[in-house]
Design a protein around this motif. Structure first.
Motif, PDB file in Angstrom:
ATOM      1  N   TRP A   5       0.852  -1.192   0.000  1.00 59.39           N
ATOM      2  CA  TRP A   5       0.000   0.000   0.000  1.00 59.39           C
ATOM      3  C   TRP A   5       0.885   1.238   0.000  1.00 59.39           C
ATOM      4  O   TRP A   5       2.039   1.197   0.385  1.00 59.39           O
ATOM      5  CB  TRP A   5      -0.960   0.000   1.183  1.00 59.39           C
ATOM      6  N   THR A   6       0.310   2.340  -0.458  1.00 50.17           N
ATOM      7  CA  THR A   6       1.039   3.592  -0.530  1.00 50.17           C
ATOM      8  C   THR A   6       0.061   4.757  -0.503  1.00 50.17           C
ATOM      9  O   THR A   6      -1.115   4.600  -0.853  1.00 50.17           O
ATOM     10  CB  THR A   6       1.907   3.663  -1.806  1.00 50.17           C
ATOM     11  N   TRP A   7       0.552   5.900  -0.115  1.00 49.06           N
ATOM     12  CA  TRP A   7      -0.237   7.129  -0.200  1.00 49.06           C
ATOM     13  C   TRP A   7      -0.090   7.749  -1.586  1.00 49.06           C
ATOM     14  O   TRP A   7      -0.861   8.602  -1.964  1.00 49.06           O
ATOM     15  CB  TRP A   7       0.217   8.138   0.859  1.00 49.06           C
ATOM     16  N   GLY A   8       0.878   7.311  -2.346  1.00 46.46           N
ATOM     17  CA  GLY A   8       1.118   7.878  -3.674  1.00 46.46           C
ATOM     18  C   GLY A   8       0.607   6.955  -4.765  1.00 46.46           C
ATOM     19  O   GLY A   8      -0.298   6.151  -4.558  1.00 46.46           O
ATOM     20  N   ASP A   9       1.220   7.052  -5.930  1.00 44.42           N
ATOM     21  CA  ASP A   9       0.831   6.223  -7.062  1.00 44.42           C
ATOM     22  C   ASP A   9       1.398   4.816  -6.897  1.00 44.42           C
ATOM     23  O   ASP A   9       2.509   4.646  -6.395  1.00 44.42           O
ATOM     24  CB  ASP A   9       1.350   6.828  -8.370  1.00 44.42           C
TER      25      ASP A   9
ATOM     26  N   GLU B 136      -7.978  12.128   2.197  1.00 44.58           N
ATOM     27  CA  GLU B 136      -7.103  10.981   2.398  1.00 44.58           C
ATOM     28  C   GLU B 136      -7.503   9.852   1.463  1.00 44.58           C
ATOM     29  O   GLU B 136      -8.672   9.502   1.378  1.00 44.58           O
ATOM     30  CB  GLU B 136      -7.184  10.484   3.843  1.00 44.58           C
ATOM     31  N   ARG B 137      -6.535   9.285   0.794  1.00 46.51           N
ATOM     32  CA  ARG B 137      -6.793   8.143  -0.069  1.00 46.51           C
ATOM     33  C   ARG B 137      -5.555   7.271  -0.082  1.00 46.51           C
ATOM     34  O   ARG B 137      -4.460   7.733  -0.320  1.00 46.51           O
ATOM     35  CB  ARG B 137      -7.118   8.597  -1.478  1.00 46.51           C
ATOM     36  N   ILE B 138      -5.763   6.001   0.185  1.00 50.46           N
ATOM     37  CA  ILE B 138      -4.666   5.055   0.236  1.00 50.46           C
ATOM     38  C   ILE B 138      -4.816   4.105  -0.947  1.00 50.46           C
ATOM     39  O   ILE B 138      -5.933   3.752  -1.314  1.00 50.46           O
ATOM     40  CB  ILE B 138      -4.654   4.340   1.596  1.00 50.46           C
ATOM     41  N   ILE B 139      -3.725   3.725  -1.559  1.00 47.96           N
ATOM     42  CA  ILE B 139      -3.749   2.834  -2.715  1.00 47.96           C
ATOM     43  C   ILE B 139      -3.211   1.470  -2.287  1.00 47.96           C
ATOM     44  O   ILE B 139      -2.109   1.370  -1.770  1.00 47.96           O
ATOM     45  CB  ILE B 139      -2.865   3.381  -3.861  1.00 47.96           C
TER      46      ILE B 139
END
Length: 160
Positions: free
Chosen positions: A56-60, A79-82
């Motif tokens: 998981w990441t906060w970025g791309d 806030e969005r987590i990938i």
């Protein structure tokens, strides 16, 4: 004018949103890690590249990965987590998740030939059965993660 109104407004516009933001941020990270751990446990293991590519990441997400970016904090927070699986080494993540149809592996083969019953005299791959690990884990934990976010936000606001 009512006494203390300016302080109340500051509290409602600055302190409360920051507490909500921090609580949502922590809950998202906890949920993401729990989800990644379950996905890794469900992923088939041969070389370990697929399992190791789940994260998981906060970025791309990394190039070549499939991503799930539906874990958003509630109440309009940004806030969005990938959550992702796959990498340059484990480029086959989506093939494992969804499976593949029978297809020609001959160089330059026309895929429409297989659909019409021929194989151009080239080698054929029988296809692969799906081994879902990504979306079953998400579906299993989605409600739990959302409840954690709401619970942490409520607790943060009550603590103010």
């Amino acid at each position: 004018m009512v006494e203390g109104l300016a302080a109340f407004r500051r509290f409602m516009l600055q302190t409360v949103p920051e507490a909500i933001h921090q609580a949502a941020h922590e809950a998202l990270e906890e949920g993401a890690q729990e989800l990644v751990d379950l996905m890794r446990s469900l992923a088939p293991m041969e070389s370990g590249a697929l399992r190791d590519s789940i994260g998981w990441t906060w970025g791309d997400p990394p190039d070549g990965s499939i991503a799930l970016d539906d874990l958003e904090a509630p109440q309009g927070l940004t806030e969005r987590i990938i959550i992702y699986a796959g990498s340059k080494e484990a480029f086959y993540a989506r093939w494992v998740e969804f499976g593949t149809q029978a297809h020609s592996i001959a160089t330059g083969a026309d895929i429409s030939v297989k659909k019409n019953g021929g194989n151009q005299g080239g080698a054929m791959h029988p296809g692969a059965v799906a081994h879902p690990f990504f979306f079953p884990a998400y579906r299993a934990l989605k409600a739990r993660i959302r409840a954690r976010i709401a619970r942490k936000i409520k607790k943060a606001v009550e603590a103010l």
